[in-house]
Design an enzyme around this catalytic site. Structure first.
Site, PDB file in Angstrom:
ATOM      1  N   THR A  71      -2.304  -7.012 -11.395  1.00 20.34           N
ATOM      2  CA  THR A  71      -2.829  -5.657 -10.755  1.00 20.34           C
ATOM      3  C   THR A  71      -1.986  -4.598 -11.497  1.00 20.34           C
ATOM      4  O   THR A  71      -1.187  -4.732 -12.130  1.00 20.34           O
ATOM      5  CB  THR A  71      -3.016  -5.574  -9.425  1.00 20.34           C
ATOM      6  OG1 THR A  71      -1.886  -5.462  -8.742  1.00 20.34           O
ATOM      7  CG2 THR A  71      -3.993  -6.735  -8.802  1.00 20.34           C
ATOM      8  N   ALA A  92       4.200 -10.483  -2.918  1.00 17.83           N
ATOM      9  CA  ALA A  92       2.965  -9.938  -3.577  1.00 17.83           C
ATOM     10  C   ALA A  92       2.433  -8.983  -2.289  1.00 17.83           C
ATOM     11  O   ALA A  92       2.296  -9.257  -1.217  1.00 17.83           O
ATOM     12  CB  ALA A  92       1.844 -10.903  -3.995  1.00 17.83           C
ATOM     13  N   SER A 136       1.485  -1.678  -2.030  1.00 13.13           N
ATOM     14  CA  SER A 136       2.547  -1.191  -1.289  1.00 13.13           C
ATOM     15  C   SER A 136       2.564   0.405  -1.254  1.00 13.13           C
ATOM     16  O   SER A 136       3.523   1.052  -0.952  1.00 13.13           O
ATOM     17  CB  SER A 136       3.927  -1.612  -1.801  1.00 13.13           C
ATOM     18  OG  SER A 136       4.123  -1.288  -3.103  1.00 13.13           O
ATOM     19  N   THR A 178      -5.373  -7.784   0.133  1.00  5.94           N
ATOM     20  CA  THR A 178      -4.154  -8.384  -0.402  1.00  5.94           C
ATOM     21  C   THR A 178      -3.287  -8.938   0.638  1.00  5.94           C
ATOM     22  O   THR A 178      -2.667  -9.879   0.589  1.00  5.94           O
ATOM     23  CB  THR A 178      -3.705  -7.430  -1.515  1.00  5.94           C
ATOM     24  OG1 THR A 178      -4.605  -7.270  -2.569  1.00  5.94           O
ATOM     25  CG2 THR A 178      -2.477  -8.075  -1.976  1.00  5.94           C
ATOM     26  N   THR A 235       8.379  -4.502   5.438  1.00  2.00           N
ATOM     27  CA  THR A 235       8.728  -3.295   5.488  1.00  2.00           C
ATOM     28  C   THR A 235       9.232  -2.674   6.827  1.00  2.00           C
ATOM     29  O   THR A 235       8.623  -3.048   7.684  1.00  2.00           O
ATOM     30  CB  THR A 235       7.729  -2.356   4.962  1.00  2.00           C
ATOM     31  OG1 THR A 235       8.218  -0.815   4.755  1.00  2.00           O
ATOM     32  CG2 THR A 235       6.401  -2.447   5.496  1.00  2.00           C
ATOM     33  N   GLU A 273       8.289   0.104   7.626  1.00  7.67           N
ATOM     34  CA  GLU A 273       7.365   1.173   8.025  1.00  7.67           C
ATOM     35  C   GLU A 273       6.346   0.477   9.066  1.00  7.67           C
ATOM     36  O   GLU A 273       5.630   1.098   9.719  1.00  7.67           O
ATOM     37  CB  GLU A 273       6.452   1.378   6.879  1.00  7.67           C
ATOM     38  CG  GLU A 273       7.256   2.116   5.786  1.00  7.67           C
ATOM     39  CD  GLU A 273       6.241   2.737   4.555  1.00  7.67           C
ATOM     40  OE1 GLU A 273       5.255   3.303   5.044  1.00  7.67           O
ATOM     41  OE2 GLU A 273       6.901   2.949   3.601  1.00  7.67           O
ATOM     42  N   TYR A 284      -1.331   1.073   4.978  1.00  8.52           N
ATOM     43  CA  TYR A 284      -0.494   0.120   4.449  1.00  8.52           C
ATOM     44  C   TYR A 284       0.545  -0.340   5.332  1.00  8.52           C
ATOM     45  O   TYR A 284       0.480  -1.562   5.497  1.00  8.52           O
ATOM     46  CB  TYR A 284       0.123   0.723   3.322  1.00  8.52           C
ATOM     47  CG  TYR A 284       1.877   0.349   2.939  1.00  8.52           C
ATOM     48  CD1 TYR A 284       1.629  -0.860   2.286  1.00  8.52           C
ATOM     49  CD2 TYR A 284       2.988   0.692   3.354  1.00  8.52           C
ATOM     50  CE1 TYR A 284       3.097  -1.796   2.237  1.00  8.52           C
ATOM     51  CE2 TYR A 284       4.247   0.180   2.862  1.00  8.52           C
ATOM     52  CZ  TYR A 284       4.176  -0.936   2.549  1.00  8.52           C
ATOM     53  OH  TYR A 284       5.318  -1.953   2.177  1.00  8.52           O
ATOM     54  N   SER A 326      -1.484  -2.668   7.468  1.00 10.51           N
ATOM     55  CA  SER A 326      -1.738  -4.399   6.643  1.00 10.51           C
ATOM     56  C   SER A 326      -0.410  -4.970   6.505  1.00 10.51           C
ATOM     57  O   SER A 326      -0.468  -6.378   6.864  1.00 10.51           O
ATOM     58  CB  SER A 326      -2.275  -3.954   5.512  1.00 10.51           C
ATOM     59  OG  SER A 326      -1.408  -3.398   4.559  1.00 10.51           O
ATOM     60  N   LYS A 327       0.727  -4.503   6.772  1.00  6.70           N
ATOM     61  CA  LYS A 327       1.910  -5.325   6.511  1.00  6.70           C
ATOM     62  C   LYS A 327       2.171  -5.854   7.942  1.00  6.70           C
ATOM     63  O   LYS A 327       2.772  -6.879   8.099  1.00  6.70           O
ATOM     64  CB  LYS A 327       3.184  -4.507   6.241  1.00  6.70           C
ATOM     65  CG  LYS A 327       3.080  -4.069   4.541  1.00  6.70           C
ATOM     66  CD  LYS A 327       3.011  -5.368   3.608  1.00  6.70           C
ATOM     67  CE  LYS A 327       4.279  -6.022   3.584  1.00  6.70           C
ATOM     68  NZ  LYS A 327       4.372  -6.983   2.665  1.00  6.70           N
ATOM     69  N   PRO A 382      -1.329  12.623   5.318  1.00  3.39           N
ATOM     70  CA  PRO A 382      -1.670  12.351   6.290  1.00  3.39           C
ATOM     71  C   PRO A 382      -0.994  11.154   7.059  1.00  3.39           C
ATOM     72  O   PRO A 382      -0.645  10.199   6.438  1.00  3.39           O
ATOM     73  CB  PRO A 382      -3.342  11.822   6.307  1.00  3.39           C
ATOM     74  CG  PRO A 382      -3.658  12.554   4.861  1.00  3.39           C
ATOM     75  CD  PRO A 382      -2.354  12.570   4.222  1.00  3.39           C
ATOM     76  N   GLY A 383      -0.566  11.536   8.465  1.00  8.85           N
ATOM     77  CA  GLY A 383       0.243  10.656   9.149  1.00  8.85           C
ATOM     78  C   GLY A 383       1.692  10.248   8.656  1.00  8.85           C
ATOM     79  O   GLY A 383       2.072   8.995   8.770  1.00  8.85           O
TER      80      GLY A 383
END
Length: 351
Positions: A34, A80, A83, A98, A132, A134, A157, A160-161, A288-289
């Site tokens: 990608t 993968a 991010s 993903t 991460t 985060e 993000y 999802s992680k 944002p956030g």
């Protein structure tokens, strides 16, 4: 060892591939190529007889299954991921596909392969998932994330992680797959895609463009050199306890505005312009956030596995700035690639 790396053409993934091959491992790299993937990251090792590449999306279960059956890995390092937080705000579903579905596919296919291995091979096998800090949300002025910090993601993000971390945990608890999770702080170093903060500052500065800083630049991050992170990954792979999570940090907290100013000072020395680069700093509307502060308490991996970061941030940042200045063609090629991909996407074509 035979190691399967996902996302091996990316920033962290390519460092894993290079480090693995340098250490004498056989490495297979599965990457969908990608926009942020760059095969040129692996030019030094791409012709090694111990390296193989598969242009496959991790959401393609049949393709993943075929590669696993052919390569017969003894470990999988799952790097993968989509991010970039800003991109997740603009297009969250791609991150879910993903980071969540892709991880579930990898776990399912790896677990099916692992289950049919001889007992001794099953015992040695590892699935290491790179995540991460985060996922833990934001810190106030004090304190640090540990492996026991509750999850509180604040962006698509990080959500999802966090979801992918939970899937990895569940495959260990439900199926017994020997998994490991690395929750790392902000990585920096060579080959980072030019949409992230440090390369953005360097490239905008030397091109005479404004250097954008969110809000007042007061957000704080813990910075970890990518080679130190990958050193931690290989340490975890060899001596980490299955089912465990390890928080990996560089022990260097810097506000965004202080980091930008440090880079400008380095550029004033290394590539002087008519005026100080800091005059190009422009404060822009905050994201944002936007999480205020991240910090990692890495005492667990230090005490249990003996890992500590080798890079001093001051010298590591200087080396990173030098690398970008010496590799502007790489940067331009990466920018040109994403520009072309996004142009095609607007026309309904996938590059």
């Amino acid at each position: 060892m035979r190691i399967l790396v996902t996302g091996g053409c990316g920033f962290i993934g390519s460092e894993i591939v290079r480090r693995g091959l340098d250490a004498g491992h056989d490495v297979a790299n599965i990457d969908a190529l990608t926009y942020s993937a760059n095969p040129s990251n692996l030019e030094r090792v791409e012709h090694s007889e111990h390296y193989r590449f598969s242009h496959t999306n991790i959401c393609d279960a049949q393709g993943v299954r075929a590669l696993i059956a052919d390569f017969k890995p003894e470990a999988v390092i799952h790097a993968a991921a989509e991010s970039h937080v800003d991109r997740s705000i603009d297009g969250p579903l791609e991150f879910v596909t993903t980071n969540v579905t892709g991880t579930a596919v990898m776990l399912s296919e790896v677990e099916a392969y692992w289950r049919q291995l001889p007992d001794a091979d099953r015992e040695r096998f590892r699935f290491l998932h790179i995540s991460t800090d985060e996922v833990f949300g934001a810190l106030g002025p004090e304190g640090a994330f540990t492996e026991d910090t509750p999850y509180a993601p604040n962006s698509p993000y990080s959500a999802s992680k966090a979801s992918s971390d939970m899937l990895v945990r569940s495959w260990f608890k439900t199926y017994g797959l020997p998994t490991l999770i690395s929750n790392c702080s902000n990585n920096y170093g060579p080959y980072q895609f030019p949409e992230k903060l440090i390369p953005v500052v360097i490239l905008n500065a030397i091109r005479g463009h404004n250097i954008p800083v969110y809000g007042r630049g007061e957000n704080v991050r813990d910075w970890l050199h990518v080679s130190d992170h990958v050193g931690a990954i290989f340490t975890m792979l060899s001596t980490g306890r299955p089912g465990e999570t390890y928080a990996v940090g560089g022990g260097t907290e810097v506000s965004n505005i202080d980091l930008v100013r440090q880079i400008c000072t380095l550029l004033d020395e290394l590539k002087p312009a008519k005026t100080p680069y800091s005059e190009q700093i422009e404060f822009v509307t905050d994201r944002p956030g936007h999480d205020f502060r991240y910090a990692i308490d890495a005492s667990k991996i230090e005490a249990e596995l003996g890992w500590t970061p080798a890079h001093d941030f001051r010298s590591g940042l200087r080396d990173t700035v030098v690398w970008y200045l010496e590799n502007l063609e790489w940067c331009q090629a990466a920018v040109d690639k994403v520009g072309q991909a996004e142009k095609l996407a607007r026309l309904g074509v996938r590059a």
